[in-house]
Design a protein around this motif. Structure first.
Motif, PDB file in Angstrom:
ATOM      1  N   ALA A   1     -11.058   9.937   8.267  1.00 25.26           N
ATOM      2  CA  ALA A   1     -11.338   8.857   9.206  1.00 25.26           C
ATOM      3  C   ALA A   1     -12.100   9.473  10.362  1.00 25.26           C
ATOM      4  O   ALA A   1     -11.621  10.397  11.021  1.00 25.26           O
ATOM      5  N   PHE A   2     -13.313   8.985  10.584  1.00 25.59           N
ATOM      6  CA  PHE A   2     -14.170   9.540  11.635  1.00 25.59           C
ATOM      7  C   PHE A   2     -14.695   8.397  12.484  1.00 25.59           C
ATOM      8  O   PHE A   2     -15.473   7.555  12.015  1.00 25.59           O
ATOM      9  N   GLY A   3     -14.225   8.343  13.738  1.00 23.72           N
ATOM     10  CA  GLY A   3     -14.607   7.226  14.588  1.00 23.72           C
ATOM     11  C   GLY A   3     -14.142   5.920  13.975  1.00 23.72           C
ATOM     12  O   GLY A   3     -12.962   5.745  13.681  1.00 23.72           O
ATOM     13  N   LYS A   4     -15.075   5.023  13.743  1.00 20.53           N
ATOM     14  CA  LYS A   4     -14.744   3.709  13.200  1.00 20.53           C
ATOM     15  C   LYS A   4     -14.965   3.615  11.692  1.00 20.53           C
ATOM     16  O   LYS A   4     -14.897   2.523  11.120  1.00 20.53           O
ATOM     17  N   GLN A   5     -15.222   4.752  11.051  1.00 20.61           N
ATOM     18  CA  GLN A   5     -15.546   4.726   9.626  1.00 20.61           C
ATOM     19  C   GLN A   5     -14.603   5.612   8.821  1.00 20.61           C
ATOM     20  O   GLN A   5     -13.931   6.496   9.362  1.00 20.61           O
ATOM     21  N   VAL A   6     -14.586   5.360   7.525  1.00 21.60           N
ATOM     22  CA  VAL A   6     -13.982   6.285   6.566  1.00 21.60           C
ATOM     23  C   VAL A   6     -15.122   6.947   5.815  1.00 21.60           C
ATOM     24  O   VAL A   6     -16.001   6.267   5.274  1.00 21.60           O
ATOM     25  N   LEU A   7     -15.113   8.270   5.825  1.00 17.41           N
ATOM     26  CA  LEU A   7     -16.183   9.027   5.180  1.00 17.41           C
ATOM     27  C   LEU A   7     -15.662   9.688   3.914  1.00 17.41           C
ATOM     28  O   LEU A   7     -14.649  10.393   3.927  1.00 17.41           O
ATOM     29  N   LEU A   8     -16.354   9.439   2.818  1.00 10.39           N
ATOM     30  CA  LEU A   8     -16.096  10.127   1.557  1.00 10.39           C
ATOM     31  C   LEU A   8     -17.288  11.034   1.291  1.00 10.39           C
ATOM     32  O   LEU A   8     -18.427  10.550   1.204  1.00 10.39           O
ATOM     33  N   ASN A   9     -17.036  12.329   1.232  1.00 16.61           N
ATOM     34  CA  ASN A   9     -18.119  13.324   1.100  1.00 16.61           C
ATOM     35  C   ASN A   9     -19.155  13.160   2.212  1.00 16.61           C
ATOM     36  O   ASN A   9     -20.366  13.319   2.012  1.00 16.61           O
ATOM     37  N   GLY A  10     -18.647  12.795   3.396  1.00 16.78           N
ATOM     38  CA  GLY A  10     -19.512  12.688   4.564  1.00 16.78           C
ATOM     39  C   GLY A  10     -20.248  11.375   4.702  1.00 16.78           C
ATOM     40  O   GLY A  10     -20.989  11.185   5.667  1.00 16.78           O
ATOM     41  N   LYS A  11     -20.056  10.424   3.750  1.00 16.77           N
ATOM     42  CA  LYS A  11     -20.768   9.158   3.785  1.00 16.77           C
ATOM     43  C   LYS A  11     -19.788   7.997   3.950  1.00 16.77           C
ATOM     44  O   LYS A  11     -18.714   7.991   3.340  1.00 16.77           O
ATOM     45  N   PRO A  12     -20.159   6.968   4.745  1.00 16.31           N
ATOM     46  CA  PRO A  12     -19.262   5.828   4.952  1.00 16.31           C
ATOM     47  C   PRO A  12     -18.993   5.079   3.645  1.00 16.31           C
ATOM     48  O   PRO A  12     -19.886   4.916   2.805  1.00 16.31           O
ATOM     49  N   ILE A  13     -17.768   4.644   3.483  1.00 14.30           N
ATOM     50  CA  ILE A  13     -17.412   3.833   2.310  1.00 14.30           C
ATOM     51  C   ILE A  13     -16.710   2.565   2.777  1.00 14.30           C
ATOM     52  O   ILE A  13     -16.077   2.535   3.832  1.00 14.30           O
ATOM     53  N   PHE A  14     -16.843   1.517   1.979  1.00 12.21           N
ATOM     54  CA  PHE A  14     -16.074   0.291   2.165  1.00 12.21           C
ATOM     55  C   PHE A  14     -15.147   0.186   0.963  1.00 12.21           C
ATOM     56  O   PHE A  14     -15.606   0.218  -0.190  1.00 12.21           O
ATOM     57  N   MET A  15     -13.851   0.047   1.222  1.00  7.44           N
ATOM     58  CA  MET A  15     -12.861   0.035   0.146  1.00  7.44           C
ATOM     59  C   MET A  15     -12.669  -1.382  -0.381  1.00  7.44           C
ATOM     60  O   MET A  15     -12.125  -2.250   0.303  1.00  7.44           O
ATOM     61  N   ARG A  16     -13.153  -1.606  -1.577  1.00  7.41           N
ATOM     62  CA  ARG A  16     -12.994  -2.884  -2.269  1.00  7.41           C
ATOM     63  C   ARG A  16     -11.717  -2.782  -3.102  1.00  7.41           C
ATOM     64  O   ARG A  16     -11.734  -2.383  -4.263  1.00  7.41           O
ATOM     65  N   GLY A  17     -10.592  -3.125  -2.478  1.00  6.26           N
ATOM     66  CA  GLY A  17      -9.313  -2.786  -3.069  1.00  6.26           C
ATOM     67  C   GLY A  17      -8.537  -3.949  -3.649  1.00  6.26           C
ATOM     68  O   GLY A  17      -8.932  -5.111  -3.586  1.00  6.26           O
ATOM     69  N   ILE A  18      -7.398  -3.589  -4.223  1.00  4.64           N
ATOM     70  CA  ILE A  18      -6.410  -4.554  -4.691  1.00  4.64           C
ATOM     71  C   ILE A  18      -5.074  -3.821  -4.739  1.00  4.64           C
ATOM     72  O   ILE A  18      -5.014  -2.629  -5.034  1.00  4.64           O
ATOM     73  N   CYS A  19      -3.992  -4.537  -4.411  1.00  4.74           N
ATOM     74  CA  CYS A  19      -2.647  -3.971  -4.534  1.00  4.74           C
ATOM     75  C   CYS A  19      -2.162  -4.121  -5.977  1.00  4.74           C
ATOM     76  O   CYS A  19      -2.446  -5.118  -6.645  1.00  4.74           O
ATOM     77  N   ILE A  20      -1.410  -3.120  -6.438  1.00 10.07           N
ATOM     78  CA  ILE A  20      -0.893  -3.132  -7.806  1.00 10.07           C
ATOM     79  C   ILE A  20       0.589  -2.748  -7.777  1.00 10.07           C
ATOM     80  O   ILE A  20       0.967  -1.780  -7.119  1.00 10.07           O
ATOM     81  N   HIS A  21       1.403  -3.505  -8.480  1.00  9.12           N
ATOM     82  CA  HIS A  21       2.784  -3.090  -8.753  1.00  9.12           C
ATOM     83  C   HIS A  21       2.825  -2.311 -10.066  1.00  9.12           C
ATOM     84  O   HIS A  21       2.017  -2.566 -10.977  1.00  9.12           O
ATOM     85  N   GLY A  22       3.775  -1.394 -10.166  1.00 10.31           N
ATOM     86  CA  GLY A  22       3.934  -0.592 -11.373  1.00 10.31           C
ATOM     87  C   GLY A  22       4.710  -1.359 -12.426  1.00 10.31           C
ATOM     88  O   GLY A  22       5.824  -0.970 -12.805  1.00 10.31           O
ATOM     89  N   GLU A  23       4.105  -2.412 -12.924  1.00  8.29           N
ATOM     90  CA  GLU A  23       4.789  -3.340 -13.825  1.00  8.29           C
ATOM     91  C   GLU A  23       3.798  -3.899 -14.832  1.00  8.29           C
ATOM     92  O   GLU A  23       2.649  -4.174 -14.491  1.00  8.29           O
ATOM     93  N   MET A  24       4.243  -4.058 -16.062  1.00 10.81           N
ATOM     94  CA  MET A  24       3.445  -4.722 -17.091  1.00 10.81           C
ATOM     95  C   MET A  24       3.991  -6.137 -17.241  1.00 10.81           C
ATOM     96  O   MET A  24       5.014  -6.367 -17.891  1.00 10.81           O
ATOM     97  N   ALA A  25       3.291  -7.089 -16.604  1.00 11.05           N
ATOM     98  CA  ALA A  25       3.815  -8.450 -16.498  1.00 11.05           C
ATOM     99  C   ALA A  25       4.011  -9.095 -17.859  1.00 11.05           C
ATOM    100  O   ALA A  25       4.992  -9.815 -18.080  1.00 11.05           O
ATOM    101  N   GLY A  26       3.085  -8.856 -18.766  1.00 13.30           N
ATOM    102  CA  GLY A  26       3.176  -9.499 -20.074  1.00 13.30           C
ATOM    103  C   GLY A  26       4.419  -9.121 -20.844  1.00 13.30           C
ATOM    104  O   GLY A  26       4.957  -9.935 -21.608  1.00 13.30           O
ATOM    105  N   ASP A  27       4.895  -7.888 -20.648  1.00 11.14           N
ATOM    106  CA  ASP A  27       6.108  -7.415 -21.321  1.00 11.14           C
ATOM    107  C   ASP A  27       7.327  -7.464 -20.409  1.00 11.14           C
ATOM    108  O   ASP A  27       8.440  -7.161 -20.851  1.00 11.14           O
ATOM    109  N   VAL A  28       7.125  -7.813 -19.155  1.00 11.09           N
ATOM    110  CA  VAL A  28       8.175  -7.860 -18.129  1.00 11.09           C
ATOM    111  C   VAL A  28       8.940  -6.536 -18.111  1.00 11.09           C
ATOM    112  O   VAL A  28      10.143  -6.479 -18.324  1.00 11.09           O
ATOM    113  N   ARG A  29       8.196  -5.450 -17.814  1.00  7.76           N
ATOM    114  CA  ARG A  29       8.812  -4.115 -17.816  1.00  7.76           C
ATOM    115  C   ARG A  29       8.079  -3.223 -16.828  1.00  7.76           C
ATOM    116  O   ARG A  29       6.977  -3.524 -16.365  1.00  7.76           O
ATOM    117  N   ARG A  30       8.713  -2.097 -16.538  1.00 10.85           N
ATOM    118  CA  ARG A  30       8.098  -1.089 -15.689  1.00 10.85           C
ATOM    119  C   ARG A  30       6.946  -0.422 -16.446  1.00 10.85           C
ATOM    120  O   ARG A  30       7.056  -0.125 -17.641  1.00 10.85           O
TER     121      ARG A  30
END
Length: 620
Positions: A312-341
């Protein structure tokens, strides 16, 4: 404060929080006997096999203790327990999905595995290693207790005396207890399913007397705001399980780079510093990894490692010195179709490919460390990772024992994955209510994380001061002064008001740091269609994300990404609407059967626009 720190240290040692001194890392590269497969079990809700009728722990030689053999020595010996193939569970795997009667079960189940083993050498050392057991595991071999571990999502191992290990008929027993308690991590109240059991792999390791226990080979953090050098510096270490003999030499080799360096061992931990030849840096666009071989006179291990820098540098996140925007999603450790961990590489590839189909370059693994296969697969696919310990909601922040347990899990998470290029953020918690006691607790965890790893960002999902200014919500959680990335969860239009509230809402923070939305979302039952004002319809969720993504476009200039909640619907006992939830949190962009909801396409379109804008800037 000094007395408190001493108390925490003593508790850490008692609870196994000194895992950095005993945990064996890089286990997938080790030769091992897999103990996966069918295990016999006994359901023991009253813990009869552990306590006597006065609720005292049974003595080691008590024949009624369930860790002892169930075979009578003769016809007169009383045995009131027994293991039988009629009662078997698969390991790895949670018990909840394997038997209908275990769906809601929280309590003790005893697991038993019989195995044979031929030692390569009686002079070697032997360890039983577990990828994870939820939550408390008491481990016994041939009637002798090896140890106890708490923490449902991190690895642990116990040494087995060579004399205890037999060629035929070893009797391995694990008492697994997934009951929730107020003084545990996580605590009583969570918004996810409490899957119980031996949920990840089990292995028997055979290692030389002095083996390579752990190592870190990572790029040195560059000067602030700078990209790595063309020939970058490595700053790491190699840990042997005990002090080396005089003159011991350690070797680091990267064959593809034609690099080989010998280093004189300076103790059980040897610093490693060298400069690499010109190489390809790891990134989401080019997830390049190199085979790294570490060897001593007695041992050898290897791993595939990607090399990159992040800060984290100033107002940016740098990956290998270059700014990145994180296009993310949260994930649970679960396989919904099988209803299991979720467990293993097939599950990891399915989940991460779902994220990539959404055009994500980042995932937040919530709210606990996921299976090691997830982070290794993220390395291979080029997916950035936020990894988190389950310090969630109402932890007992004033209890030194709870802090010790949290630190134990933090150590185990970082020690397992500190060579994973994909992980760019260690998180110490989620939505913890503000108080001085809580802030001190969380600050201690941040300090601990930074002492273990200075090459990554450390964060947490912070609290928001809603309505601090007119039409402005301020992320001024006092913990913000200690994190590298100011992250917060917001649900404008789902919890309070309707989605169009986003049109007049703005965001700010007093901290001159990157700003990240770590959660946002609305529930929808896949296949339920109505007008956009109808809660739980796909149209309402679609409207929600249209308003949210419009708001993202006018966020402050330090806005560096978002990871909406959540990729796939998941099980939660808190969600009990009989028409739309039935024990499921429906905030997924995928339904439980893998159906893409209408909101999926809204978010993917936004991510496409973000990527196109970033690509144009790169071309310029």
């Amino acid at each position: 404060m000094r007395k408190l720190n001493c108390l925490i240290l003593a508790l850490s040692l008692a609870l196994g929080a000194s895992a950095q001194d005993s945990l064996i890392s890089n286990v997938p590269a080790r030769k091992a006997l897999s103990l996966n497969g069918k295990w016999q079990y006994i359901v023991d809700p009253y813990e009869t096999g552990f306590y006597d009728y006065r609720y005292k722990e049974l003595k080691a030689d008590n024949g009624d203790a369930y860790w002892n053999t169930d075979v009578p020595a003769n016809k007169t010996e009383k045995k009131e327990h027994g293991y039988n193939d009629k009662y078997s569970l698969n390991v790895p795997g949670d018990w909840n999905h394997q038997k209908p009667e275990f769906v809601y079960y929280e309590g003790t189940i005893w697991y038993k595995k019989a195995f044979d083993y031929n030692k390569a050498s009686a002079n070697n050392r032997f360890f039983i290693w577990f990828g994870a057991v939820n939550y408390r595991a008491d481990v016994y071999l041939n009637g002798k207790k090896l140890g106890m571990h708490k923490g449902g999502f991190t690895p642990f191992n116990f040494e087995v005396p060579a004399s205890l290990l037999k060629e035929k008929g070893n009797f391995l027993v694990v008492k697994v207890d997934n009951k929730r308690y107020a003084d545990e991590v996580p605590t009583l109240n969570t918004d996810w399913w409490n899957y119980g059991g031996i949920t990840r792999e089990v292995k028997l390791l055979e290692l030389p007397q002095n083996f390579i226990q752990d190592f870190v080979i990572q790029l040195k953090k560059p000067d602030p705001g700078k990209a790595p050098l063309a020939t970058p510096d490595v700053d790491g270490w190699i840990r042997l399980n005990k002090a080396p003999a005089a003159g011991e030499q350690l070797t680091v080799e990267i064959p593809e780079l034609k690099f080989k360096k010998q280093i004189a061992a300076t103790g059980s931990i040897t610093p490693v510093k060298f400069r690499l030849p010109k190489m390809q840096l790891w990134s989401p666009e080019n997830p390049k990894r190199y085979q790294v071989i570490i060897s001593s006179s007695a041992d050898k291990t290897e791993d595939k490692i990607g090399f990159r820098t992040v800060e984290a540098f100033g107002k940016q996140v740098l990956l290998n010195g270059k700014p990145i925007f994180m296009r993310g999603i949260c994930i649970h450790g679960e396989m919904a179709g099988d209803v299991r961990r979720a467990v293993g590489y097939d599950d990891a590839r399915k989940l991460l490919n779902q994220a990539k189909e959404l055009h994500c370059n980042m995932v937040r693994l919530a709210h606990y460390p996921h299976d090691e296969a997830m982070t290794r697969t993220a390395d291979s696919l080029g997916v950035l990772v936020w990894s988190e310990i389950p310090v969630y909601w109402t932890i007992d922040f004033g209890n030194p024992a709870v802090l010790a347990k949290a630190k134990a899990q933090l150590h185990e998470m970082i020690n397992r994955d500190h060579n994973r290029a994909s992980i760019i953020i260690w998180s110490v918690g989620n939505e913890t209510p503000i108080s001085q006691t809580r802030t001190d607790f969380m600050h201690s965890l941040i300090t601990e994380a930074k002492s273990l790893d200075q090459t990554r960002m450390v964060s947490a999902a912070l609290e928001v001061n809603y309505g601090a200014l007119k039409d402005v919500n301020v992320v001024d959680d006092p913990l913000g002064q200690f994190v590298d990335l100011v992250a917060f969860n917001e649900y404008l239009g789902w919890y309070g008001g309707l989605p169009d509230k986003c049109r007049t809402t703005n965001w700010s923070t007093p901290y001159n740091k990157p700003l990240f939305i770590s959660e946002t979302g609305a529930e929808a039952l896949a296949g339920f269609h109505a007008d956009s004002l109808t809660r739980f319809s796909e149209e309402f969720q679609e409207w929600y994300f249209k308003e949210q993504t419009a708001m993202f476009k006018r966020m402050p200039d330090n806005f560096v990404g978002v990871s909406p909640w959540v990729m796939v619907d998941f099980r939660s006992p808190k969600r009990n609407n009989p028409l739309y939830q039935e024990g499921w949190n429906r905030k997924g962009l995928y339904g439980e059967k893998g159906e893409k909801k209408k909101a999926f396409f809204v978010l993917r379109n936004y991510y496409d626009q973000v990527k196109q804008t970033a690509d144009k800037k790169t071309v310029k």
